[in-house]
Design a protein around this motif. Structure first.
Motif, PDB file in Angstrom:
ATOM      1  N   LEU A 163      -8.698  16.673   6.792  1.00 35.44           N
ATOM      2  CA  LEU A 163      -9.097  17.303   8.065  1.00 35.44           C
ATOM      3  C   LEU A 163      -9.315  18.795   7.886  1.00 35.44           C
ATOM      4  O   LEU A 163      -8.442  19.487   7.339  1.00 35.44           O
ATOM      5  N   GLY A 164     -10.440  19.282   8.377  1.00 31.81           N
ATOM      6  CA  GLY A 164     -10.758  20.698   8.255  1.00 31.81           C
ATOM      7  C   GLY A 164     -10.638  21.431   9.568  1.00 31.81           C
ATOM      8  O   GLY A 164      -9.598  21.998   9.907  1.00 31.81           O
ATOM      9  N   ARG A 165     -11.704  21.407  10.356  1.00 36.08           N
ATOM     10  CA  ARG A 165     -11.727  22.205  11.580  1.00 36.08           C
ATOM     11  C   ARG A 165     -10.646  21.790  12.564  1.00 36.08           C
ATOM     12  O   ARG A 165     -10.080  22.642  13.246  1.00 36.08           O
ATOM     13  N   ASN A 166     -10.307  20.510  12.614  1.00 33.41           N
ATOM     14  CA  ASN A 166      -9.231  20.104  13.535  1.00 33.41           C
ATOM     15  C   ASN A 166      -7.848  20.505  13.038  1.00 33.41           C
ATOM     16  O   ASN A 166      -6.894  20.530  13.818  1.00 33.41           O
ATOM     17  N   PHE A 167      -7.735  20.795  11.753  1.00 33.63           N
ATOM     18  CA  PHE A 167      -6.481  21.358  11.245  1.00 33.63           C
ATOM     19  C   PHE A 167      -6.321  22.795  11.767  1.00 33.63           C
ATOM     20  O   PHE A 167      -5.214  23.233  12.084  1.00 33.63           O
ATOM     21  N   ASN A 174       1.996  27.524   4.140  1.00 32.80           N
ATOM     22  CA  ASN A 174       3.170  27.149   3.329  1.00 32.80           C
ATOM     23  C   ASN A 174       4.472  27.465   4.059  1.00 32.80           C
ATOM     24  O   ASN A 174       5.400  26.655   4.062  1.00 32.80           O
ATOM     25  N   GLU A 175       4.507  28.652   4.674  1.00 32.00           N
ATOM     26  CA  GLU A 175       5.739  29.069   5.362  1.00 32.00           C
ATOM     27  C   GLU A 175       6.115  28.063   6.463  1.00 32.00           C
ATOM     28  O   GLU A 175       7.280  27.714   6.626  1.00 32.00           O
ATOM     29  N   LEU A 176       5.124  27.610   7.205  1.00 26.10           N
ATOM     30  CA  LEU A 176       5.387  26.676   8.307  1.00 26.10           C
ATOM     31  C   LEU A 176       5.404  25.212   7.847  1.00 26.10           C
ATOM     32  O   LEU A 176       5.539  24.306   8.672  1.00 26.10           O
ATOM     33  N   GLU A 177       5.208  25.028   6.557  1.00 30.42           N
ATOM     34  CA  GLU A 177       5.209  23.676   5.955  1.00 30.42           C
ATOM     35  C   GLU A 177       4.235  22.754   6.684  1.00 30.42           C
ATOM     36  O   GLU A 177       4.575  21.643   7.100  1.00 30.42           O
ATOM     37  N   LEU A 178       3.004  23.264   6.849  1.00 29.64           N
ATOM     38  CA  LEU A 178       2.002  22.505   7.604  1.00 29.64           C
ATOM     39  C   LEU A 178       1.314  21.435   6.762  1.00 29.64           C
ATOM     40  O   LEU A 178       0.583  20.608   7.302  1.00 29.64           O
ATOM     41  N   THR A 179       1.488  21.507   5.433  1.00 30.29           N
ATOM     42  CA  THR A 179       0.867  20.491   4.581  1.00 30.29           C
ATOM     43  C   THR A 179       1.809  20.117   3.436  1.00 30.29           C
ATOM     44  O   THR A 179       2.715  20.885   3.104  1.00 30.29           O
ATOM     45  N   ASP A 180       1.573  18.951   2.846  1.00 28.65           N
ATOM     46  CA  ASP A 180       2.369  18.573   1.666  1.00 28.65           C
ATOM     47  C   ASP A 180       1.496  18.514   0.417  1.00 28.65           C
ATOM     48  O   ASP A 180       1.908  18.000  -0.611  1.00 28.65           O
ATOM     49  N   ARG A 181       0.265  19.036   0.539  1.00 26.60           N
ATOM     50  CA  ARG A 181      -0.645  19.073  -0.621  1.00 26.60           C
ATOM     51  C   ARG A 181      -1.768  20.055  -0.333  1.00 26.60           C
ATOM     52  O   ARG A 181      -2.065  20.369   0.818  1.00 26.60           O
ATOM     53  N   TRP A 182      -2.410  20.528  -1.370  1.00 24.88           N
ATOM     54  CA  TRP A 182      -3.530  21.454  -1.217  1.00 24.88           C
ATOM     55  C   TRP A 182      -4.714  21.022  -2.069  1.00 24.88           C
ATOM     56  O   TRP A 182      -4.524  20.547  -3.186  1.00 24.88           O
ATOM     57  N   MET A 209       0.846  -1.217   0.000  1.00 24.03           N
ATOM     58  CA  MET A 209       0.000   0.000   0.000  1.00 24.03           C
ATOM     59  C   MET A 209       0.873   1.256   0.000  1.00 24.03           C
ATOM     60  O   MET A 209       1.875   1.311   0.712  1.00 24.03           O
ATOM     61  N   SER A 210       0.513   2.258  -0.811  1.00 30.09           N
ATOM     62  CA  SER A 210       1.325   3.482  -0.832  1.00 30.09           C
ATOM     63  C   SER A 210       1.072   4.311   0.428  1.00 30.09           C
ATOM     64  O   SER A 210       0.116   4.076   1.165  1.00 30.09           O
ATOM     65  N   GLU A 211       1.938   5.306   0.645  1.00 29.70           N
ATOM     66  CA  GLU A 211       1.832   6.169   1.831  1.00 29.70           C
ATOM     67  C   GLU A 211       0.446   6.808   1.910  1.00 29.70           C
ATOM     68  O   GLU A 211      -0.058   7.302   0.901  1.00 29.70           O
ATOM     69  N   PRO A 212      -0.170   6.840   3.095  1.00 28.99           N
ATOM     70  CA  PRO A 212      -1.479   7.499   3.188  1.00 28.99           C
ATOM     71  C   PRO A 212      -1.372   8.997   2.906  1.00 28.99           C
ATOM     72  O   PRO A 212      -0.337   9.612   3.178  1.00 28.99           O
ATOM     73  N   GLU A 213      -2.421   9.540   2.346  1.00 28.82           N
ATOM     74  CA  GLU A 213      -2.472  10.978   2.033  1.00 28.82           C
ATOM     75  C   GLU A 213      -3.235  11.701   3.144  1.00 28.82           C
ATOM     76  O   GLU A 213      -4.334  11.293   3.500  1.00 28.82           O
ATOM     77  N   PHE A 214      -2.645  12.771   3.660  1.00 27.48           N
ATOM     78  CA  PHE A 214      -3.339  13.583   4.662  1.00 27.48           C
ATOM     79  C   PHE A 214      -3.535  14.981   4.090  1.00 27.48           C
ATOM     80  O   PHE A 214      -2.565  15.687   3.803  1.00 27.48           O
ATOM     81  N   TRP A 215      -4.793  15.337   3.897  1.00 30.86           N
ATOM     82  CA  TRP A 215      -5.156  16.582   3.203  1.00 30.86           C
ATOM     83  C   TRP A 215      -5.745  17.613   4.176  1.00 30.86           C
ATOM     84  O   TRP A 215      -6.574  17.245   5.019  1.00 30.86           O
ATOM     85  N   PRO A 216      -5.412  18.906   3.988  1.00 27.83           N
ATOM     86  CA  PRO A 216      -6.199  19.946   4.658  1.00 27.83           C
ATOM     87  C   PRO A 216      -7.519  20.098   3.886  1.00 27.83           C
ATOM     88  O   PRO A 216      -7.511  20.135   2.657  1.00 27.83           O
ATOM     89  N   ALA A 217      -8.637  20.123   4.588  1.00 31.30           N
ATOM     90  CA  ALA A 217      -9.931  20.252   3.893  1.00 31.30           C
ATOM     91  C   ALA A 217     -10.117  21.693   3.411  1.00 31.30           C
ATOM     92  O   ALA A 217      -9.788  22.627   4.145  1.00 31.30           O
ATOM     93  N   PRO A 218     -10.625  21.863   2.186  1.00 30.35           N
ATOM     94  CA  PRO A 218     -10.845  23.224   1.688  1.00 30.35           C
ATOM     95  C   PRO A 218     -11.846  23.955   2.568  1.00 30.35           C
ATOM     96  O   PRO A 218     -12.848  23.373   2.982  1.00 30.35           O
ATOM     97  N   MET A 219     -11.552  25.224   2.860  1.00 28.47           N
ATOM     98  CA  MET A 219     -12.472  26.007   3.696  1.00 28.47           C
ATOM     99  C   MET A 219     -12.594  27.424   3.138  1.00 28.47           C
ATOM    100  O   MET A 219     -11.735  28.271   3.372  1.00 28.47           O
ATOM    101  N   ASP A 220     -13.665  27.621   2.401  1.00 29.82           N
ATOM    102  CA  ASP A 220     -13.937  28.919   1.803  1.00 29.82           C
ATOM    103  C   ASP A 220     -14.057  29.968   2.919  1.00 29.82           C
ATOM    104  O   ASP A 220     -14.691  29.718   3.943  1.00 29.82           O
ATOM    105  N   GLY A 221     -13.446  31.112   2.717  1.00 30.30           N
ATOM    106  CA  GLY A 221     -13.489  32.155   3.746  1.00 30.30           C
ATOM    107  C   GLY A 221     -12.294  32.058   4.684  1.00 30.30           C
ATOM    108  O   GLY A 221     -11.739  33.060   5.097  1.00 30.30           O
ATOM    109  N   VAL A 222     -11.884  30.841   5.009  1.00 30.63           N
ATOM    110  CA  VAL A 222     -10.714  30.631   5.879  1.00 30.63           C
ATOM    111  C   VAL A 222      -9.429  30.661   5.033  1.00 30.63           C
ATOM    112  O   VAL A 222      -8.406  31.198   5.446  1.00 30.63           O
TER     113      VAL A 222
END
Ligand SMILES: Cc1cc2nc3c(=O)[nH]c(=O)nc-3n(C[C@H](O)[C@H](O)[C@H](O)COP(=O)(O)O)c2cc1C
Length: 282
Positions: free
Chosen positions: A220-224, A24-32, A1-14
């Motif tokens: 993950l959205g709100r918990n991100f 990006n500056e804090l490198e909090l995600t590896d995908r958008w 199995m390939s590495e699991p993907e962990f995504w920030p959930a899109p949040m309009d307005g946020v």
């Protein structure tokens, strides 16, 4: 199995420019995945597409562009343009429960107009390629019993990946005791198509989900927002404290109502003195 993907959930307005650049500056995600780009009647110029993508793309990370609308030809043409402007892939929004969006027949409203939803998916997959087209959808419009037909139809129409939020549109953000059961039902229907699960995930649950459910990843959205280092920790990296993230937002220019809103998302309160920044905060 390939590495699991962990995504920030899109949040309009946020997802403001400052928010995206700070993540990006804090490198909090590896995908958008972008918050939704609405296509109502005209095809956006390439310049506008590039401007929309610019804050995300400044990271060099792959950017999945989320489109919202109800015109299959327009969405397919918009998808092509967003790919030409630098998007890595396209996501179609079939889940947004916001009343204004639903009244306009877009987002989650398409779950009750399935044939149109399938046509949009089919047209977009035909121009962009199945492997570049995902759908983000809810369990149904009015009832979770809609899931079987919806999922089968989306897969037959060419959705290459499924982002699945366990609630129906009518349920908005209410607690759903059958959440796990709904995840399992979708995974049973998806076959080999990758599934990213979404809705109320904590760190522990997200970490165990790929093995527990056999999903390709978690979004993950709100918990991100409450725990900005959560996606890093899920990838085995050191985290990031909410204070550090908040101070980065302020330093990068977040102010006014947007700042108040972020205080509420991150710390759960509208207004209070913000704790000092801990430069080593994890
Ligand atoms: C303020 C806000 C804005 C949102 N905007 C979008 C959006 O643009 N596109 C989308 O697909 N979902 C949107 N969502 C839904 C989230 O992506 C996600 O599916 C939902 O919050 C459930 O995940 P969570 O429990 O991890 O927060 C939004 C949610 C919130 C709270």
């Amino acid at each position: 199995m390939s590495e699991p993907e962990f995504w920030p959930a899109p949040m309009d307005g946020v997802f403001t420019e400052v928010f995206i650049r700070s993540v990006n500056e804090l490198e909090l995600t590896d995908r958008w995945m972008t918050s939704f780009f609405r296509l109502s009647d005209t095809l956006p110029r390439e310049k506008l597409c590039r401007e929309f993508l610019a804050p995300y793309a400044s990271s060099g990370l792959p950017v999945c562009v989320q489109l919202m609308g109800r015109d299959p030809e327009l969405l397919a043409a918009g998808a092509l343009r967003m790919l030409e402007a630098g998007g890595a892939s396209i996501d179609l929004n079939f889940g947004c429960p916001v009343p204004r969006v639903v009244r306009g027949g877009a987002g989650g409203a398409l779950l009750r107009e399935r044939e149109l939803m399938y046509r949009i998916t089919e047209k977009t997959a035909a121009v962009a390629g199945k492997e570049k087209v995902s759908v983000k959808f809810r369990c149904g419009f009015a009832s979770p019993d809609e899931l079987e037909e919806t999922a089968k139809g989306l897969l037959a129409a060419g959705a290459g990946k499924l982002f699945f939020h366990h609630r129906t549109v009518k349920e908005l953000y209410a607690p759903v005791p059958e959440r796990t059961d709904r995840f399992r039902r979708l995974l049973g229907l998806a076959g080999d198509t990758p599934v990213i699960l979404n809705g109320d995930f904590t760190f522990e649950e997200a970490a165990s989900a790929p093995e527990r459910f056999g999903c390709a990843g978690v979004m993950l959205g709100r918990n991100f927002l409450r725990s900005p280092g959560i996606l890093r920790r899920l990838r085995g990296l050191p985290g990031c404290s909410p204070e550090r993230f908040f101070h980065t937002l302020v330093r990068n220019g977040l102010g006014g109502e947007a700042l108040k809103g972020m205080k509420r998302w991150i710390f759960g309160a509208w207004d209070f003195p913000v704790p000092p920044e801990d430069p080593h905060g994890q």
